[in-house]
Motif scaffolding. Structure first.
Motif, PDB file in Angstrom:
ATOM      1  N   CYS A  58       0.860  -1.186   0.000  1.00 54.13           N
ATOM      2  CA  CYS A  58       0.000   0.000   0.000  1.00 54.13           C
ATOM      3  C   CYS A  58       0.895   1.234   0.000  1.00 54.13           C
ATOM      4  O   CYS A  58       1.954   1.246   0.614  1.00 54.13           O
ATOM      5  CB  CYS A  58      -0.873  -0.021   1.260  1.00 54.13           C
ATOM      6  SG  CYS A  58      -1.817   1.480   1.535  1.00 54.13           S
ATOM      7  N   VAL A  59       0.461   2.242  -0.700  1.00 57.00           N
ATOM      8  CA  VAL A  59       1.138   3.524  -0.665  1.00 57.00           C
ATOM      9  C   VAL A  59       0.087   4.589  -0.381  1.00 57.00           C
ATOM     10  O   VAL A  59      -1.052   4.483  -0.844  1.00 57.00           O
ATOM     11  CB  VAL A  59       1.892   3.833  -1.983  1.00 57.00           C
ATOM     12  CG1 VAL A  59       0.948   3.956  -3.167  1.00 57.00           C
ATOM     13  CG2 VAL A  59       2.752   5.080  -1.857  1.00 57.00           C
ATOM     14  N   LEU A  61      -0.758   8.498  -0.927  1.00 53.84           N
ATOM     15  CA  LEU A  61      -0.367   9.619  -1.775  1.00 53.84           C
ATOM     16  C   LEU A  61      -1.027  10.882  -1.258  1.00 53.84           C
ATOM     17  O   LEU A  61      -2.225  10.906  -0.969  1.00 53.84           O
ATOM     18  CB  LEU A  61      -0.775   9.366  -3.221  1.00 53.84           C
ATOM     19  CG  LEU A  61      -0.166   8.121  -3.858  1.00 53.84           C
ATOM     20  CD1 LEU A  61      -0.739   7.901  -5.256  1.00 53.84           C
ATOM     21  CD2 LEU A  61       1.348   8.229  -3.914  1.00 53.84           C
ATOM     22  N   ASN A  77       5.790  19.653  -4.157  1.00 54.83           N
ATOM     23  CA  ASN A  77       6.307  18.510  -4.904  1.00 54.83           C
ATOM     24  C   ASN A  77       5.216  17.821  -5.716  1.00 54.83           C
ATOM     25  O   ASN A  77       5.378  16.687  -6.132  1.00 54.83           O
ATOM     26  CB  ASN A  77       6.988  17.506  -3.971  1.00 54.83           C
ATOM     27  CG  ASN A  77       6.050  16.937  -2.934  1.00 54.83           C
ATOM     28  OD1 ASN A  77       5.028  17.527  -2.616  1.00 54.83           O
ATOM     29  ND2 ASN A  77       6.397  15.788  -2.386  1.00 54.83           N
ATOM     30  N   VAL A  79       2.891  15.739  -5.776  1.00 55.85           N
ATOM     31  CA  VAL A  79       2.285  14.597  -5.083  1.00 55.85           C
ATOM     32  C   VAL A  79       3.293  14.080  -4.071  1.00 55.85           C
ATOM     33  O   VAL A  79       4.452  13.851  -4.410  1.00 55.85           O
ATOM     34  CB  VAL A  79       1.924  13.460  -6.067  1.00 55.85           C
ATOM     35  CG1 VAL A  79       1.385  12.247  -5.321  1.00 55.85           C
ATOM     36  CG2 VAL A  79       0.906  13.945  -7.096  1.00 55.85           C
ATOM     37  N   GLY A  80       2.845  13.893  -2.846  1.00 62.37           N
ATOM     38  CA  GLY A  80       3.711  13.325  -1.821  1.00 62.37           C
ATOM     39  C   GLY A  80       3.519  11.820  -1.758  1.00 62.37           C
ATOM     40  O   GLY A  80       2.390  11.334  -1.826  1.00 62.37           O
ATOM     41  N   VAL A  81       4.608  11.083  -1.663  1.00 61.92           N
ATOM     42  CA  VAL A  81       4.551   9.630  -1.557  1.00 61.92           C
ATOM     43  C   VAL A  81       4.907   9.243  -0.132  1.00 61.92           C
ATOM     44  O   VAL A  81       5.981   9.588   0.364  1.00 61.92           O
ATOM     45  CB  VAL A  81       5.539   8.957  -2.550  1.00 61.92           C
ATOM     46  CG1 VAL A  81       5.563   7.448  -2.349  1.00 61.92           C
ATOM     47  CG2 VAL A  81       5.175   9.320  -3.979  1.00 61.92           C
ATOM     48  N   ILE A  82       3.996   8.528   0.523  1.00 63.33           N
ATOM     49  CA  ILE A  82       4.224   8.075   1.888  1.00 63.33           C
ATOM     50  C   ILE A  82       4.271   6.557   1.854  1.00 63.33           C
ATOM     51  O   ILE A  82       3.244   5.881   1.668  1.00 63.33           O
ATOM     52  CB  ILE A  82       3.125   8.595   2.841  1.00 63.33           C
ATOM     53  CG1 ILE A  82       3.131  10.124   2.802  1.00 63.33           C
ATOM     54  CG2 ILE A  82       3.358   8.078   4.254  1.00 63.33           C
ATOM     55  CD1 ILE A  82       1.811  10.748   2.988  1.00 63.33           C
ATOM     56  N   ASP A  83       5.473   6.022   1.961  1.00 70.06           N
ATOM     57  CA  ASP A  83       5.678   4.577   1.884  1.00 70.06           C
ATOM     58  C   ASP A  83       5.058   3.872   3.080  1.00 70.06           C
ATOM     59  O   ASP A  83       4.900   4.455   4.156  1.00 70.06           O
ATOM     60  CB  ASP A  83       7.178   4.267   1.802  1.00 70.06           C
ATOM     61  CG  ASP A  83       7.805   4.803   0.523  1.00 70.06           C
ATOM     62  OD1 ASP A  83       7.229   4.576  -0.549  1.00 70.06           O
ATOM     63  OD2 ASP A  83       8.861   5.450   0.616  1.00 70.06           O
ATOM     64  N   SER A  84       4.740   2.600   2.891  1.00 66.50           N
ATOM     65  CA  SER A  84       4.038   1.840   3.924  1.00 66.50           C
ATOM     66  C   SER A  84       4.850   1.660   5.197  1.00 66.50           C
ATOM     67  O   SER A  84       4.278   1.405   6.258  1.00 66.50           O
ATOM     68  CB  SER A  84       3.619   0.473   3.379  1.00 66.50           C
ATOM     69  OG  SER A  84       4.754  -0.301   3.053  1.00 66.50           O
ATOM     70  N   TYR A  86       6.887   4.077   6.502  1.00 68.96           N
ATOM     71  CA  TYR A  86       7.161   5.379   7.126  1.00 68.96           C
ATOM     72  C   TYR A  86       6.226   5.565   8.310  1.00 68.96           C
ATOM     73  O   TYR A  86       5.011   5.385   8.190  1.00 68.96           O
ATOM     74  CB  TYR A  86       6.975   6.512   6.111  1.00 68.96           C
ATOM     75  CG  TYR A  86       7.120   7.888   6.711  1.00 68.96           C
ATOM     76  CD1 TYR A  86       8.356   8.333   7.174  1.00 68.96           C
ATOM     77  CD2 TYR A  86       6.038   8.742   6.830  1.00 68.96           C
ATOM     78  CE1 TYR A  86       8.497   9.605   7.727  1.00 68.96           C
ATOM     79  CE2 TYR A  86       6.163  10.013   7.375  1.00 68.96           C
ATOM     80  CZ  TYR A  86       7.394  10.428   7.827  1.00 68.96           C
ATOM     81  OH  TYR A  86       7.534  11.678   8.380  1.00 68.96           O
ATOM     82  N   THR A 118      -0.345  -1.409  -4.187  1.00 70.48           N
ATOM     83  CA  THR A 118       0.775  -1.534  -5.103  1.00 70.48           C
ATOM     84  C   THR A 118       1.022  -3.013  -5.360  1.00 70.48           C
ATOM     85  O   THR A 118       0.498  -3.865  -4.647  1.00 70.48           O
ATOM     86  CB  THR A 118       2.056  -0.897  -4.521  1.00 70.48           C
ATOM     87  OG1 THR A 118       2.366  -1.533  -3.284  1.00 70.48           O
ATOM     88  CG2 THR A 118       1.868   0.593  -4.302  1.00 70.48           C
TER      89      THR A 118
END
Length: 151
Positions: A58-59, A61, A77, A79-84, A86, A118
């Motif tokens: 899962c991500v 955004l 930026n 779109v911000g990407v927040i990894d699973s 973090y 994902t």
């Protein structure tokens, strides 16, 4: 899928989807006082929220809110990407693309958080790629080349 979250400040509202059809959860400005966004200057706005998706695939955004676009405010930026994996606070960097100072008040909705599944990917280095009709055509190759002056 469930996503656990914590509030880093008791005053932070729980993220909500405003309507049944909303894709994103509204995140708010977790700031002690109003902040003036100066034109062209990225400004960090904390949300007071940290998340933990139950699945690795899962991500999250972080997207701009369309209501802020009317005022020229967006994420610096895009779109911000927040990894699973973090676990820190979700921060936004807003940028003011207008010519006027924009005031963000404590509790203002500043971004929206959308979750996507994902798939595991394994990259494989090869000597060449399979040819297609499109080939390496991009940036308007199927339409008018309005931007040709840039190239």
């Amino acid at each position: 899928m469930k996503v656990k979250f914590i509030k880093l400040n008791n005053d932070v509202p729980t993220p909500v989807q405003k309507t049944e059809g909303s894709a994103g959860f509204d995140l708010t400005a977790n700031i002690p006082q109003a902040i003036g966004l100066q034109p062209g200057v990225p400004t960090k706005i904390p949300t007071g929220i940290a998340i933990e998706p139950e699945k690795r695939d899962c991500v999250a955004l972080l997207f701009s809110r369309s209501g802020l676009a009317e005022h020229g405010i967006t994420l610096s930026n895009s779109v911000g990407v927040i990894d699973s994996d973090y676990r820190g606070e979700i921060l936004t960097y807003l940028i003011n693309n207008s010519n006027d100072v924009y005031i963000v008040e404590p509790g203002d909705r500043v971004a929206q958080l959308v979750f996507l599944n994902t798939v595991p990917i394994e990259l494989e280095l090869v000597e060449s790629l399979t040819p297609t009709v499109r080939g390496d055509g991009g940036f308007g190759h199927t339409g008018r080349k309005w931007f040709s002056w840039i190239l």
